[in-house]
Design a protein around this motif. Structure first.
Motif, PDB file in Angstrom:
ATOM      1  N   ASN A  78      49.163  15.119  46.615  1.00  0.00           N
ATOM      2  CA  ASN A  78      48.442  14.505  45.512  1.00  0.00           C
ATOM      3  C   ASN A  78      48.080  15.611  44.530  1.00  0.00           C
ATOM      4  OD1 ASN A  78      48.253  11.762  46.477  1.00  0.00           O
ATOM      5  ND2 ASN A  78      46.817  12.510  48.017  1.00  0.00           N
ATOM      6  N   THR A  79      48.402  15.410  43.270  1.00  0.00           N
ATOM      7  CA  THR A  79      48.196  16.443  42.258  1.00  0.00           C
ATOM      8  C   THR A  79      47.405  15.867  41.092  1.00  0.00           C
ATOM      9  OG1 THR A  79      50.245  15.939  41.045  1.00  0.00           O
ATOM     10  CG2 THR A  79      50.407  17.478  42.898  1.00  0.00           C
ATOM     11  N   LEU A  80      46.687  16.742  40.397  1.00  0.00           N
ATOM     12  CA  LEU A  80      45.920  16.317  39.225  1.00  0.00           C
ATOM     13  C   LEU A  80      46.109  17.342  38.117  1.00  0.00           C
ATOM     14  CD1 LEU A  80      42.384  14.781  39.096  1.00  0.00           C
ATOM     15  CD2 LEU A  80      42.901  16.756  37.636  1.00  0.00           C
ATOM     16  N   ILE A  81      46.428  16.844  36.928  1.00  0.00           N
ATOM     17  CA  ILE A  81      46.567  17.684  35.739  1.00  0.00           C
ATOM     18  C   ILE A  81      45.497  17.282  34.743  1.00  0.00           C
ATOM     19  CG2 ILE A  81      48.071  18.455  33.871  1.00  0.00           C
ATOM     20  CD1 ILE A  81      49.060  19.195  36.683  1.00  0.00           C
ATOM     21  N   CYS A  82      44.661  18.231  34.344  1.00  0.00           N
ATOM     22  CA  CYS A  82      43.639  17.975  33.333  1.00  0.00           C
ATOM     23  C   CYS A  82      44.093  18.604  32.022  1.00  0.00           C
ATOM     24  CB  CYS A  82      42.293  18.549  33.767  1.00  0.00           C
ATOM     25  SG  CYS A  82      40.919  17.980  32.756  1.00  0.00           S
ATOM     26  N   GLY A  83      44.208  17.769  31.001  1.00  0.00           N
ATOM     27  CA  GLY A  83      44.839  18.174  29.745  1.00  0.00           C
ATOM     28  C   GLY A  83      46.276  17.715  29.738  1.00  0.00           C
ATOM     29  N   ALA A  84      46.496  16.478  30.241  1.00  0.00           N
ATOM     30  CA  ALA A  84      47.838  16.022  30.609  1.00  0.00           C
ATOM     31  C   ALA A  84      48.617  15.348  29.493  1.00  0.00           C
ATOM     32  CB  ALA A  84      47.733  15.047  31.789  1.00  0.00           C
ATOM     33  N   SER A  85      48.020  15.103  28.352  1.00  0.00           N
ATOM     34  CA  SER A  85      48.672  14.237  27.371  1.00  0.00           C
ATOM     35  C   SER A  85      49.576  14.961  26.390  1.00  0.00           C
ATOM     36  CB  SER A  85      47.615  13.448  26.588  1.00  0.00           C
ATOM     37  OG  SER A  85      46.801  14.334  25.833  1.00  0.00           O
ATOM     38  N   GLN A  86      49.566  16.299  26.419  1.00  0.00           N
ATOM     39  CA  GLN A  86      50.402  17.034  25.466  1.00  0.00           C
ATOM     40  C   GLN A  86      50.683  18.434  25.993  1.00  0.00           C
ATOM     41  OE1 GLN A  86      48.259  17.553  21.772  1.00  0.00           O
ATOM     42  NE2 GLN A  86      46.399  18.225  22.787  1.00  0.00           N
ATOM     43  N   GLY A  87      51.603  19.123  25.334  1.00  0.00           N
ATOM     44  CA  GLY A  87      51.855  20.528  25.603  1.00  0.00           C
ATOM     45  C   GLY A  87      52.219  20.822  27.042  1.00  0.00           C
ATOM     46  N   ILE A  88      51.649  21.895  27.570  1.00  0.00           N
ATOM     47  CA  ILE A  88      51.959  22.329  28.926  1.00  0.00           C
ATOM     48  C   ILE A  88      51.525  21.276  29.946  1.00  0.00           C
ATOM     49  CG2 ILE A  88      51.449  24.072  30.677  1.00  0.00           C
ATOM     50  CD1 ILE A  88      51.208  26.123  28.423  1.00  0.00           C
ATOM     51  N   GLY A  89      50.399  20.621  29.709  1.00  0.00           N
ATOM     52  CA  GLY A  89      49.931  19.609  30.653  1.00  0.00           C
ATOM     53  C   GLY A  89      50.920  18.476  30.814  1.00  0.00           C
ATOM     54  N   LEU A  90      51.471  17.993  29.722  1.00  0.00           N
ATOM     55  CA  LEU A  90      52.471  16.926  29.784  1.00  0.00           C
ATOM     56  C   LEU A  90      53.731  17.408  30.494  1.00  0.00           C
ATOM     57  CD1 LEU A  90      53.355  14.061  28.968  1.00  0.00           C
ATOM     58  CD2 LEU A  90      54.164  15.041  26.800  1.00  0.00           C
ATOM     59  N   ALA A  91      54.158  18.632  30.206  1.00  0.00           N
ATOM     60  CA  ALA A  91      55.338  19.186  30.867  1.00  0.00           C
ATOM     61  C   ALA A  91      55.102  19.337  32.368  1.00  0.00           C
ATOM     62  CB  ALA A  91      55.709  20.533  30.246  1.00  0.00           C
ATOM     63  N   LEU A  92      53.881  19.685  32.757  1.00  0.00           N
ATOM     64  CA  LEU A  92      53.559  19.774  34.182  1.00  0.00           C
ATOM     65  C   LEU A  92      53.660  18.403  34.846  1.00  0.00           C
ATOM     66  CD1 LEU A  92      50.571  22.259  34.017  1.00  0.00           C
ATOM     67  CD2 LEU A  92      52.640  22.596  35.383  1.00  0.00           C
ATOM     68  N   CYS A  93      53.158  17.368  34.198  1.00  0.00           N
ATOM     69  CA  CYS A  93      53.296  16.017  34.740  1.00  0.00           C
ATOM     70  C   CYS A  93      54.756  15.671  34.956  1.00  0.00           C
ATOM     71  CB  CYS A  93      52.646  15.000  33.807  1.00  0.00           C
ATOM     72  SG  CYS A  93      50.845  15.059  33.737  1.00  0.00           S
ATOM     73  N   GLN A  94      55.590  15.945  33.979  1.00  0.00           N
ATOM     74  CA  GLN A  94      57.019  15.653  34.096  1.00  0.00           C
ATOM     75  C   GLN A  94      57.649  16.420  35.257  1.00  0.00           C
ATOM     76  OE1 GLN A  94      57.866  16.851  30.072  1.00  0.00           O
ATOM     77  NE2 GLN A  94      57.868  14.741  29.300  1.00  0.00           N
ATOM     78  N   SER A  95      57.304  17.694  35.388  1.00  0.00           N
ATOM     79  CA  SER A  95      57.879  18.513  36.456  1.00  0.00           C
ATOM     80  C   SER A  95      57.411  18.042  37.826  1.00  0.00           C
ATOM     81  CB  SER A  95      57.495  19.981  36.260  1.00  0.00           C
ATOM     82  OG  SER A  95      58.075  20.504  35.083  1.00  0.00           O
ATOM     83  N   LEU A  96      56.149  17.703  37.938  1.00  0.00           N
ATOM     84  CA  LEU A  96      55.618  17.261  39.231  1.00  0.00           C
ATOM     85  C   LEU A  96      56.223  15.925  39.649  1.00  0.00           C
ATOM     86  CD1 LEU A  96      51.893  18.294  38.780  1.00  0.00           C
ATOM     87  CD2 LEU A  96      53.495  19.248  40.445  1.00  0.00           C
ATOM     88  N   LEU A  97      56.416  15.033  38.720  1.00  0.00           N
ATOM     89  CA  LEU A  97      57.000  13.738  39.059  1.00  0.00           C
ATOM     90  C   LEU A  97      58.451  13.871  39.505  1.00  0.00           C
ATOM     91  CD1 LEU A  97      55.384  11.666  36.192  1.00  0.00           C
ATOM     92  CD2 LEU A  97      55.006  11.309  38.643  1.00  0.00           C
ATOM     93  N   ALA A  98      59.092  14.957  39.122  1.00  0.00           N
ATOM     94  CA  ALA A  98      60.464  15.214  39.547  1.00  0.00           C
ATOM     95  C   ALA A  98      60.531  15.979  40.862  1.00  0.00           C
ATOM     96  CB  ALA A  98      61.207  15.991  38.459  1.00  0.00           C
ATOM     97  N   HIS A  99      59.381  16.390  41.394  1.00  0.00           N
ATOM     98  CA  HIS A  99      59.359  17.235  42.594  1.00  0.00           C
ATOM     99  C   HIS A  99      59.322  16.362  43.851  1.00  0.00           C
ATOM    100  CE1 HIS A  99      58.327  20.410  45.387  1.00  0.00           C
ATOM    101  NE2 HIS A  99      58.445  21.300  44.417  1.00  0.00           N
ATOM    102  N   PRO A 100      60.167  16.637  44.826  1.00  0.00           N
ATOM    103  CA  PRO A 100      60.212  15.788  46.023  1.00  0.00           C
ATOM    104  C   PRO A 100      58.955  15.829  46.870  1.00  0.00           C
ATOM    105  CG  PRO A 100      61.601  17.732  46.297  1.00  0.00           C
ATOM    106  CD  PRO A 100      61.189  17.693  44.862  1.00  0.00           C
TER     107      PRO A 100
END
Length: 256
Positions: free
Chosen positions: A12-34
Motif C-alpha cells: 500500500n503506497t501513498l503519494i502526497c502532492g499527487a496531482s501534478q509533476g513528480i507526484g503524478l509520475a510517481l502514481c503512474q510508476s507505482l500503478l505499473a509496479h507488480p
C-alpha cells in the motif's frame, strides 16, 4: 524487484502532492509496479484532477483519491482517518510537497526581499506539512517494513551553500532535513523496519522550476518520469540502516 527492502506483501503506497509533476509520475510508476496493491493519491484537488481521473478509469480501485491541503493539520488528521478506514499499514509514503515562488512564497535574492509572510508560506509547505503528514500517518507505519520519503533539495544543504540567495527555500529545506532526521530516530524505536529518506530529485521540468530553467543545460533538466524512477530506485536501495539520510538522484549522499 521489490519496491522497498524487506517487503513481504503487496504494497500500500501513498503519494502526497499527487496531482501534478513528480507526484503524478510517481502514481503512474507505482500503478505499473507488480508489488503495488494500492496507491492513495493525495492532493488539494485530487478528486477534480483530469490526470488522476484518467488513472482511476484505467486502474479502478487500485487508485484512491483524497482531497487534502497538507498545510491544514485538521485536514491531515481527517486524511489519516479516511486512509485508515481501508488500510492497516502503509509500506511506502512519498511527500513531493514543495513551493519556491507561489502561494505567497518568494525566491528572495537579498535580505531586503525577506518578509514574514513569505517565510511562513514557504516553511508551511516545505517543512511543516511533510513532518505533520508523517505524524498523522504514524499509526499506519508501525508494524512492518515502511519507508517514508520526502523531496528535499540540494540547496537545503548548509555545507553546500556557496552562492547564497533563496533564503526561505534553502532554510525550509534545511528545516525539513532536521525534522525528518529527528523523526527517523523516533520511528526507528517504534518500528525497527522503518526507513526515512530525504531525496534531492535534481532539476526537474515542473511548475516549480520553470521560471529558473533558462540556464540549466538540457542534459541536467530531467523529466518527471525520470525523477520518479530515480526516487523509487533510492527507496528500493536504502533500508533501515540508512534511515535519516539525505541522497541525490544519482545515488550520492548529500552533506547536511
Amino acid at each position: 524487484m521489490k519496491l522497498i527492502p524487506a517487503l513481504a506483501a503487496p504494497a500500500n503506497t501513498l503519494i502526497c502532492g499527487a496531482s501534478q509533476g513528480i507526484g503524478l509520475a510517481l502514481c503512474q510508476s507505482l500503478l505499473a509496479h507488480p508489488d503495488v496493491e494500492r496507491v492513495y493519491a493525495v492532493a488539494r484537488h485530487a478528486s477534480s484532477s483530469a490526470e488522476l481521473e484518467a488513472l482511476a478509469q484505467e486502474h479502478g480501485q487500485r487508485l484512491l483519491r483524497f482531497d487534502c491541503d497538507a498545510r491544514d493539520e485538521q485536514a491531515l488528521a481527517q486524511l489519516a482517518r479516511e486512509v485508515g478506514a481501508s488500510c492497516q499499514h502503509l509500506h511506502l509514503v512519498i511527500s513531493t510537497l514543495g513551493i519556491l515562488q507561489q502561494d505567497g512564497a518568494r525566491a528572495e535574492k537579498s535580505l531586503t526581499q525577506l518578509d514574514l509572510s513569505g517565510l511562513q508560506a514557504t516553511f508551511a509547505t516545505n517543512a511543516f506539512a511533510p513532518v505533520l503528514l508523517l505524524k498523522h500517518l504514524l499509526p499506519m507505519l508501525r508494524k512492518q517494513a515502511a519507508t517514508f520519503v520526502a523531496l528535499s533539495a540540494r540547496v537545503g544543504s548548509i555545507d553546500d551553500n556557496q552562492l547564497g540567495g533563496w533564503y526561505s527555500y534553502r532554510a525550509s529545506k534545511a528545516a525539513l532535513n532536521q525534522l525528518l532526521r529527528t523523526a527517523s530516530i523516533e520511528l526507528r524505536r517504534i518500528n525497527p523496519a522503518s526507513t526515512v529518506l530525504l531525496v534531492h530529485p535534481g532539476t526537474t521540468d515542473t511548475q516549480l522550476s520553470r521560471p529558473f530553467q533558462a540556464n540549466v543545460p538540457a542534459e541536467q533538466l530531467f523529466t518527471t518520469e525520470f525523477a520518479a524512477q530515480r526516487i523509487l530506485g533510492l527507496a528500493r536501495q536504502h533500508g533501515p540502516e540508512q534511515s535519516g539520510s539525505f541522497w541525490a538522484w544519482d545515488g550520492k549522499p548529500i552533506s547536511w
